[in-house]
Design a protein around this motif. Structure first.
Motif, PDB file in Angstrom:
ATOM      1  N   ASN A 320      23.869 -58.981 -20.015  1.00 52.39           N
ATOM      2  CA  ASN A 320      22.887 -58.807 -21.093  1.00 52.39           C
ATOM      3  C   ASN A 320      23.001 -57.438 -21.743  1.00 52.39           C
ATOM      4  O   ASN A 320      22.899 -57.299 -22.960  1.00 52.39           O
ATOM      5  CB  ASN A 320      21.473 -59.009 -20.546  1.00 52.39           C
ATOM      6  CG  ASN A 320      21.181 -60.454 -20.220  1.00 52.39           C
ATOM      7  OD1 ASN A 320      21.742 -61.351 -20.857  1.00 52.39           O
ATOM      8  ND2 ASN A 320      20.328 -60.680 -19.241  1.00 52.39           N
ATOM      9  N   ALA A 321      23.227 -56.417 -20.917  1.00 55.40           N
ATOM     10  CA  ALA A 321      23.396 -55.068 -21.476  1.00 55.40           C
ATOM     11  C   ALA A 321      24.641 -54.995 -22.353  1.00 55.40           C
ATOM     12  O   ALA A 321      24.622 -54.398 -23.437  1.00 55.40           O
ATOM     13  CB  ALA A 321      23.482 -54.053 -20.333  1.00 55.40           C
ATOM     14  N   ILE A 327      26.043 -56.236 -29.857  1.00 59.89           N
ATOM     15  CA  ILE A 327      25.244 -56.546 -31.053  1.00 59.89           C
ATOM     16  C   ILE A 327      24.939 -55.273 -31.839  1.00 59.89           C
ATOM     17  O   ILE A 327      25.057 -55.229 -33.078  1.00 59.89           O
ATOM     18  CB  ILE A 327      23.954 -57.272 -30.641  1.00 59.89           C
ATOM     19  CG1 ILE A 327      24.275 -58.686 -30.152  1.00 59.89           C
ATOM     20  CG2 ILE A 327      22.980 -57.355 -31.806  1.00 59.89           C
ATOM     21  CD1 ILE A 327      23.114 -59.377 -29.489  1.00 59.89           C
ATOM     22  N   GLU A 328      24.554 -54.218 -31.129  1.00 60.81           N
ATOM     23  CA  GLU A 328      24.285 -52.943 -31.808  1.00 60.81           C
ATOM     24  C   GLU A 328      25.543 -52.395 -32.477  1.00 60.81           C
ATOM     25  O   GLU A 328      25.497 -51.902 -33.611  1.00 60.81           O
ATOM     26  CB  GLU A 328      23.752 -51.940 -30.789  1.00 60.81           C
ATOM     27  CG  GLU A 328      22.344 -52.285 -30.265  1.00 60.81           C
ATOM     28  CD  GLU A 328      21.902 -51.332 -29.189  1.00 60.81           C
ATOM     29  OE1 GLU A 328      22.710 -50.444 -28.836  1.00 60.81           O
ATOM     30  OE2 GLU A 328      20.759 -51.484 -28.700  1.00 60.81           O
ATOM     31  N   LYS A 329      26.662 -52.524 -31.786  1.00 67.28           N
ATOM     32  CA  LYS A 329      27.929 -52.038 -32.354  1.00 67.28           C
ATOM     33  C   LYS A 329      28.290 -52.814 -33.613  1.00 67.28           C
ATOM     34  O   LYS A 329      28.735 -52.237 -34.622  1.00 67.28           O
ATOM     35  CB  LYS A 329      29.012 -52.181 -31.293  1.00 67.28           C
ATOM     36  CG  LYS A 329      30.351 -51.572 -31.676  1.00 67.28           C
ATOM     37  CD  LYS A 329      31.328 -51.686 -30.515  1.00 67.28           C
ATOM     38  CE  LYS A 329      32.677 -51.091 -30.907  1.00 67.28           C
ATOM     39  NZ  LYS A 329      33.655 -51.230 -29.796  1.00 67.28           N
ATOM     40  N   ARG A 330      28.090 -54.134 -33.536  1.00 66.02           N
ATOM     41  CA  ARG A 330      28.408 -54.952 -34.706  1.00 66.02           C
ATOM     42  C   ARG A 330      27.494 -54.616 -35.889  1.00 66.02           C
ATOM     43  O   ARG A 330      27.927 -54.553 -37.031  1.00 66.02           O
ATOM     44  CB  ARG A 330      28.261 -56.422 -34.329  1.00 66.02           C
ATOM     45  CG  ARG A 330      28.623 -57.378 -35.448  1.00 66.02           C
ATOM     46  CD  ARG A 330      28.407 -58.786 -35.019  1.00 66.02           C
ATOM     47  NE  ARG A 330      28.627 -59.709 -36.119  1.00 66.02           N
ATOM     48  CZ  ARG A 330      28.374 -61.000 -36.083  1.00 66.02           C
ATOM     49  NH1 ARG A 330      27.876 -61.518 -34.986  1.00 66.02           N
ATOM     50  NH2 ARG A 330      28.607 -61.768 -37.124  1.00 66.02           N
ATOM     51  N   MET A 331      26.210 -54.392 -35.596  1.00 65.83           N
ATOM     52  CA  MET A 331      25.275 -54.050 -36.677  1.00 65.83           C
ATOM     53  C   MET A 331      25.615 -52.699 -37.305  1.00 65.83           C
ATOM     54  O   MET A 331      25.436 -52.496 -38.515  1.00 65.83           O
ATOM     55  CB  MET A 331      23.851 -54.028 -36.130  1.00 65.83           C
ATOM     56  CG  MET A 331      23.312 -55.420 -35.769  1.00 65.83           C
ATOM     57  SD  MET A 331      21.718 -55.355 -34.976  1.00 65.83           S
ATOM     58  CE  MET A 331      20.716 -54.789 -36.362  1.00 65.83           C
TER      59      MET A 331
END
Length: 675
Positions: A320-321, A327-331
């Motif tokens: 999950n981490a 997800i943060e990197k992609r955003m």
């Protein structure tokens, strides 16, 4: 480990193995002999494996053993990285591998026999998806799956019957009880025959009674037929009401409708159905299949301990981490998503609204169907209660008027009934008086018959009259029932012809609708066939991807376990090196305080203290041994002295008791002298 060996040897020495092992002979078995013992246990579970492993190649033996263990769902102790070690140990007959396996097989022999028996019929053959495109292969596979499901249901019924508690002893007891009842009934019948034989014309009476019984059975069958015809009539009326209701709805819908409106409504229904078939139902089916596969995987898994759960939870948290980090990197890295995120959110909101509206529409349709069924049920209950339909408006008013008229008639009839009951009381009293007179006259008649020598003549005459009256009543009832039946059949035929004439225009209107329904169903079947073929292709691709994912997960788990093991070994080696360095530093240090902290000096000091303590204890033991004999003699002398003192005490107490008795006796003699 010894408990495990004891259990294995104990089980192998019992039925059906009778090996006559002990712990030493079993532990000294050669690898081939140990493998033969394992094969004998497996052959007891499944008779197909009853072979001599000396006549079989090692790879064939390992393959056969692994296949039966996979069917029996055996999982070796440890993680999945030990599977290669387990296979190698199974081939060479290693004791750490064979002993736990033997213990597990001997603990669950009965359960494993059942599982091996069921595996012959329930292990499904995986057919590739490209072969299932053939009609013959798919039909054969479907028949195979149906037979498997049929076997499951039959096996469940068999198990339920075995556990239901029926036994041969109970059945024999029931049979014996029924035979006793039969004997009692036969005796009773014989007694009744003997009683009947004394009556005159008993054969004629028996024939009349049998005819009466036949007529009663016929009357019961006619009543059943009448009830069945009523039920058929009721079902026909219900069908007619449904058809009328449908016709009414269709006329109401088509009253102010145009072809464009009908087409638009049909298009909306088609869109809704296509949405359900193409989007909503596949998603629900996919989610259900995923949950089902997950549940099957959970059921097939072995019992998970707390440590395994903790490891899985830590892995889930790590994954999950990583997902959140990606997800943060992609955003952060993709600026175009910021422009499209608004549209994606709107599309997601619209799709959710669409799903909710579809669900609401489905629920509304179900609710309408439930309400219609409830209305039909209530109307049928009301019809069963009073034989008529529910009344509305003017019909209800007319019904109330009829009820008022009936209430007046009821009051008149009730008054007449009261008068009749009063007259009935007078007639009953008259009947009693006449019965008393009749009894007295009958007694006089019997006395006269006895005097004339014709006793019983009046009884036989009355019996013949009663039988003739009974026969006339039976004939009258037969004629009446036949007349009623013919009347009922005429009414039913007229009713059916009326219903047919009323339904003729409805049937004409339904014919084009049926044709249209056939066209729509044909189109639906074609679309469904396309959907099934597409779904089969997607499932085959999904199964291939799942196999690849499983392989990658196994490789990942093996690499992860190896990584953790190497890290632990490195940490233990570092700790040992640190200890060795600290010991060397303390031992070489010129400072006496540091040198005292060295493990070598501490251990040598502890050894010296323990040696001194051992010397003191040995000296104490020697002194105790030397003084043991004199001390025991002294203890014996003291016990003898205590016994001697107890004897002296008892003698002294007896002397005192004798002296007191003598004084009492002497005092009594002096009193007598004084008197």
């Amino acid at each position: 480990m010894t408990d495990q060996l004891k259990f294995i040897v104990e089980k192998l020495n019992k039925e059906p193995f009778k090996k006559n092992f002990n712990l030493i002979t079993f532990d000294s078995l050669e690898p081939m002999q140990l493998l033969q013992v394992l094969n004998d246990v497996v052959a007891e579970i499944d008779s197909k494996h009853s072979v001599d492993i000396r006549e079989e190649m090692p790879d064939q033996t390992a393959k056969r053993m692994l296949s039966i263990l996979a069917i029996l769902k055996y999982k070796p102790a440890g993680n999945s990285g030990d599977m290669s070690t387990f296979r190698q140990g199974l081939v060479v007959g290693s004791k750490p591998v064979i002993h736990p396996l033997l213990c597990w097989l001997l603990q669950k022999t009965g359960e494993l026999k059942k599982r091996a028996y069921l595996s012959r019929f329930l292990v499904k053959l995986e057919v590739p998806a490209e072969f299932l495109q053939d009609d013959i292969v798919s039909e054969t596979n479907k028949q195979y799956e149906d037979l498997m499901e049929n076997f499951k249901s039959l096996h469940k019924e068999c198990e339920q019957l075995k556990s239901s508690g029926f036994s041969t002893a109970e059945i024999r007891r029931d049979i014996s009880a029924m035979e006793e009842e039969k004997d009692q009934l036969m005796k009773r019948v014989e007694r009744l025959k003997k009683r009947v034989e004394t009556v005159q014309n008993h054969q004629r009476m028996l024939e009349i009674a049998s005819l009466l019984r036949v007529e009663k059975e016929r009357a019961d069958s006619l009543a059943l037929q009448k009830q069945e015809q009523r039920n058929q009539l009721f079902s026909a009326e219900q069908k007619l009401q449904r058809a009328q209701h449908q016709l009414k709805n269709m006329r109401h819908a088509a009253a102010d409708a145009k072809p464009e409106g009908l087409m638009k409504r049909l298009e909306e229904e088609i869109k809704f159905n296509t949405y359900l078939v193409s989007e909503k139902l596949p998603k629900e089916l996919e989610s259900k299949s995923q949950t089902l596969s997950f549940m099957q995987r959970v059921v097939n898994e072995q019992v998970i301990e707390d440590s395994d759960l903790a490891e899985l939870e830590t892995k889930i948290q790590q994954v999950n981490a990583e997902i959140n980090h990606l997800i943060e990197k992609r955003m952060r890295s993709d600026p175009m998503d910021d422009k499209l995120s608004l549209f994606r959110q709107q599309a997601a909101i619209i799709s959710r609204k669409k799903e909710t509206k579809a669900e609401e529409l489905q629920e509304a349709k179900e609710e309408i169907g439930n309400l219609e069924r409830e209305i039909a049920q209530k109307s049928s209950q009301a019809r069963d209660a009073d034989g008529s339909e529910m009344l509305r408006g003017d019909e209800f008013k007319r019904y109330v008027g009829k009820l008022r008229g009936k209430s007046l008639v009821f009051k008149k009839n009730r008054q007449e009934l009261a008068e009749l009951t009063a007259e009935c009381g007078v007639l009953q009293r008259t009947e009693q008086i006449l019965k008393q007179r009749h009894d007295s006259m009958q007694q006089q008649l019997q006395s006269i018959e006895q005097k004339r020598g014709i006793s019983g003549y009046s009884d036989t005459q009355e019996e013949l009259e009663r039988v003739s009256v009974l026969k006339s009543e039976v004939d009258e009832m037969k004629g009446r029932t036949l007349y009623d039946m013919s009347d009922m059949v005429k009414k039913l035929n007229s009713l059916i012809s009326d219903k047919k004439s009323a339904l003729a225009p409805v049937i004409k209107e339904l014919r084009p609708l049926r044709q249209k329904c056939q066209e729509v169903t044909q189109e639906h079947d074609e679309k469904k066939a396309q959907y099934d073929s597409c779904a089969a292709g997607l499932e085959s691709n999904c199964s291939k991807l799942e196999q690849e994912v499983r392989g990658l997960q196994e490789e990942f788990s093996q690499a992860e376990s190896q990584y953790h093991y190497i890290n632990l070994m490195i940490k233990s080696a570092e700790v040992q090196l640190q200890r060795a360095a600290d010991e060397m530093k303390a031992y070489v240090s010129p400072d006496s305080q540091e040198r005292r902290k060295a493990m070598r000096d501490q251990y040598s000091k502890n050894i010296q203290d323990q040696e001194n303590l051992g010397k003191k204890l040995r000296e104490k033991q020697k002194s105790v041994k030397e003084s043991h004999g004199p001390n025991m003699k002294q203890v014996k002398m003291w016990r003898d002295f205590e016994q001697l003192m107890d004897c002296k005490k008892m003698c002294f107490q007896k002397q005192q008791h004798l002296a007191t008795t003598e004084r009492v006796i002497q005092g009594g003699g002096e009193d007598r002298l004084i008197l």
